[in-house]
Design a protein around this motif. Structure first.
Motif, short mmCIF file in Angstrom:
data_model
loop_
_atom_site.label_atom_id
_atom_site.label_comp_id
_atom_site.label_asym_id
_atom_site.label_seq_id
_atom_site.Cartn_x
_atom_site.Cartn_y
_atom_site.Cartn_z
N VAL A 9 0.86 -1.19 0.00
CA VAL A 9 0.00 0.00 0.00
C VAL A 9 0.89 1.23 0.00
O VAL A 9 1.61 1.50 0.97
CB VAL A 9 -0.93 0.01 1.23
N ILE A 10 0.86 1.97 -1.10
CA ILE A 10 1.67 3.18 -1.24
C ILE A 10 0.81 4.37 -0.82
O ILE A 10 -0.29 4.57 -1.32
CB ILE A 10 2.14 3.34 -2.69
N GLY A 11 1.33 5.16 0.10
CA GLY A 11 0.53 6.18 0.75
C GLY A 11 0.00 5.60 2.06
O GLY A 11 -1.11 5.89 2.48
N GLN A 26 -6.54 -8.39 7.64
CA GLN A 26 -7.59 -9.19 8.27
C GLN A 26 -8.06 -10.33 7.37
O GLN A 26 -8.64 -11.30 7.86
CB GLN A 26 -8.76 -8.30 8.66
N ALA A 27 -7.78 -10.22 6.08
CA ALA A 27 -8.11 -11.29 5.13
C ALA A 27 -6.96 -12.29 4.99
O ALA A 27 -7.04 -13.21 4.17
CB ALA A 27 -8.46 -10.70 3.78
N GLY A 28 -5.90 -12.10 5.77
CA GLY A 28 -4.80 -13.05 5.77
C GLY A 28 -3.66 -12.74 4.81
O GLY A 28 -2.78 -13.58 4.59
N TRP A 29 -3.65 -11.54 4.25
CA TRP A 29 -2.59 -11.16 3.33
C TRP A 29 -1.35 -10.67 4.09
O TRP A 29 -1.46 -10.14 5.20
CB TRP A 29 -3.06 -10.03 2.42
N GLN A 30 -0.18 -10.82 3.46
CA GLN A 30 1.02 -10.13 3.92
C GLN A 30 0.92 -8.69 3.44
O GLN A 30 0.64 -8.44 2.26
CB GLN A 30 2.28 -10.79 3.34
N VAL A 31 1.16 -7.76 4.33
CA VAL A 31 0.95 -6.34 4.03
C VAL A 31 2.24 -5.55 4.28
O VAL A 31 2.94 -5.78 5.27
CB VAL A 31 -0.19 -5.77 4.90
N ALA A 32 2.53 -4.63 3.37
CA ALA A 32 3.63 -3.68 3.56
C ALA A 32 3.12 -2.29 3.22
O ALA A 32 2.23 -2.13 2.37
CB ALA A 32 4.82 -4.04 2.68
N LEU A 33 3.68 -1.29 3.88
CA LEU A 33 3.32 0.10 3.64
C LEU A 33 4.51 0.85 3.08
O LEU A 33 5.66 0.54 3.41
CB LEU A 33 2.87 0.78 4.93
N ALA A 34 4.24 1.84 2.23
CA ALA A 34 5.28 2.75 1.74
C ALA A 34 4.76 4.17 1.90
O ALA A 34 3.59 4.44 1.60
CB ALA A 34 5.62 2.46 0.28
N GLY A 53 -2.59 -9.13 14.02
CA GLY A 53 -1.48 -10.04 14.29
C GLY A 53 -0.48 -10.14 13.16
O GLY A 53 0.48 -10.91 13.22
N VAL A 54 -0.65 -9.34 12.10
CA VAL A 54 0.22 -9.37 10.93
C VAL A 54 1.34 -8.35 11.09
O VAL A 54 1.08 -7.17 11.37
CB VAL A 54 -0.58 -9.08 9.65
N ASP A 55 2.58 -8.78 10.92
CA ASP A 55 3.71 -7.85 10.90
C ASP A 55 3.68 -7.04 9.61
O ASP A 55 3.52 -7.61 8.51
CB ASP A 55 5.04 -8.61 10.99
N VAL A 56 3.83 -5.73 9.73
CA VAL A 56 3.70 -4.84 8.58
C VAL A 56 4.97 -4.01 8.42
O VAL A 56 5.18 -3.04 9.15
CB VAL A 56 2.48 -3.91 8.72
N PRO A 57 5.85 -4.37 7.49
CA PRO A 57 7.05 -3.55 7.25
C PRO A 57 6.68 -2.22 6.60
O PRO A 57 5.69 -2.10 5.89
CB PRO A 57 7.89 -4.41 6.32
N VAL A 58 7.51 -1.21 6.87
CA VAL A 58 7.31 0.13 6.32
C VAL A 58 8.52 0.51 5.48
O VAL A 58 9.66 0.39 5.93
CB VAL A 58 7.11 1.17 7.44
N HIS A 59 8.25 0.97 4.26
CA HIS A 59 9.32 1.39 3.35
C HIS A 59 9.24 2.90 3.13
O HIS A 59 8.15 3.44 2.93
CB HIS A 59 9.18 0.69 2.00
N ALA A 60 10.38 3.56 3.16
CA ALA A 60 10.43 4.99 2.91
C ALA A 60 10.34 5.25 1.41
O ALA A 60 11.02 4.61 0.61
CB ALA A 60 11.74 5.59 3.45
N LEU A 61 9.47 6.18 1.03
CA LEU A 61 9.28 6.50 -0.39
C LEU A 61 8.81 7.93 -0.55
O LEU A 61 7.75 8.31 -0.05
CB LEU A 61 8.25 5.55 -1.02
N ASP A 62 9.60 8.72 -1.26
CA ASP A 62 9.19 10.07 -1.66
C ASP A 62 8.81 10.00 -3.13
O ASP A 62 9.69 9.96 -4.00
CB ASP A 62 10.32 11.07 -1.43
N VAL A 63 7.53 9.97 -3.42
CA VAL A 63 7.08 9.74 -4.80
C VAL A 63 7.47 10.89 -5.73
O VAL A 63 7.54 10.70 -6.94
CB VAL A 63 5.57 9.49 -4.88
#
Length: 248
Positions: A9-11, A26-34, A53-63
């Protein structure tokens, strides 16, 4: 055992990004944020983990650093199954009418940057042979209005980009492109506006519609809140000579 699907998910610092990432988790997906604001995105990631309960990594991104977008895609630990662009900036229409830097920021944030980034993901998905791209545009792009035409023009461009990309990917096969057009949404970005209650939804509704359309029923152009499709159909049908008198 089949590995869970993944979504980027970007943004991810936004209210809609938060709600959408949570829906996928909540649907069981692996999720990452940027996000550019990684502090806010991390708060969202922590909340999502607490709720799902899902670990969510965060990535730095300046679009807006468009020269680094290709490096961002290449550096991801793995190519996601779905990428969702929540990138957007309402800006200030009055200021944009005289402040070219502000107008440029609105146009680049809502059109140029997400288009270039999703184009890169489309190429990567095409090479892999599968993937789903979701671009969150706006009903503001369906017809120009004096009260927000800089933002609306940028969203119109983004919607057309997604339409063309969808047609290109359809010829290649394997890659879906979904356009999401919310109307009024209660978020921090719109907190200063007086929104019409009957036509206003919360971020959770947007998230639910995105997941349903992108991952369940296969729709590729959706208006969040079915009544908005009717509203925009009527607005787009009004003759220009009449429309100008409405002072919208």
């Amino acid at each position: 055992m089949t590995a869970p699907k993944s979504v980027l998910v970007i943004g991810g610092s936004s209210d809609i990004g938060h709600a959408t990432a949570l829906r996928y988790a909540q649907a069981g997906w692996q999720v990452a944020l940027a996000a550019r604001d990684t502090t806010a995105a991390q708060r969202n990631a922590d909340d999502i983990k607490a709720r799902s309960g899902v670990d969510v990594p965060v990535h730095a991104l300046d679009v807006l650093a468009t020269d680094k977008l290709a490096d961002f895609v290449a550096a991801l630990p793995a190519l996601p199954d779905t990428v969702i662009s929540m990138i957007g900036e309402l800006g200030d229409q009055k200021r944009a009418e005289t402040d070219l830097a502000h107008a440029t920021m609105i146009m680049r944030t809502n059109f140029e940057a997400p288009s270039l980034l999703l184009g890169l993901f489309a190429n990567a998905f095409q090479a892999r042979g599968a993937g789903t791209i979701v671009g969150v545009s706006s009903v503001a792009g369906d017809r120009g209005r004096g009260s927000n035409y800089v933002y609306g023009a940028a969203k119109a461009g983004f919607s057309q980009f997604l339409s063309g990309l969808r047609n290109r990917m359809a010829l290649a096969g394997g890659v879906r492109v979904v356009t999401v057009k919310p109307g009024f949404v209660r978020t921090r970005m719109t907190a200063h506006l007086k929104l019409p209650a009957p036509l206003t939804v919360d971020p959770g509704r947007v998230a639910a519609d995105i997941f349903r359309s992108a991952e369940e029923n296969g729709r590729e152009v959706i208006y969040v809140g079915r009544r908005f499709w009717l509203v925009m159909t009527i607005i787009c049908a009004i003759p220009e000579t009449v429309f100008k008198r409405l002072k919208l």
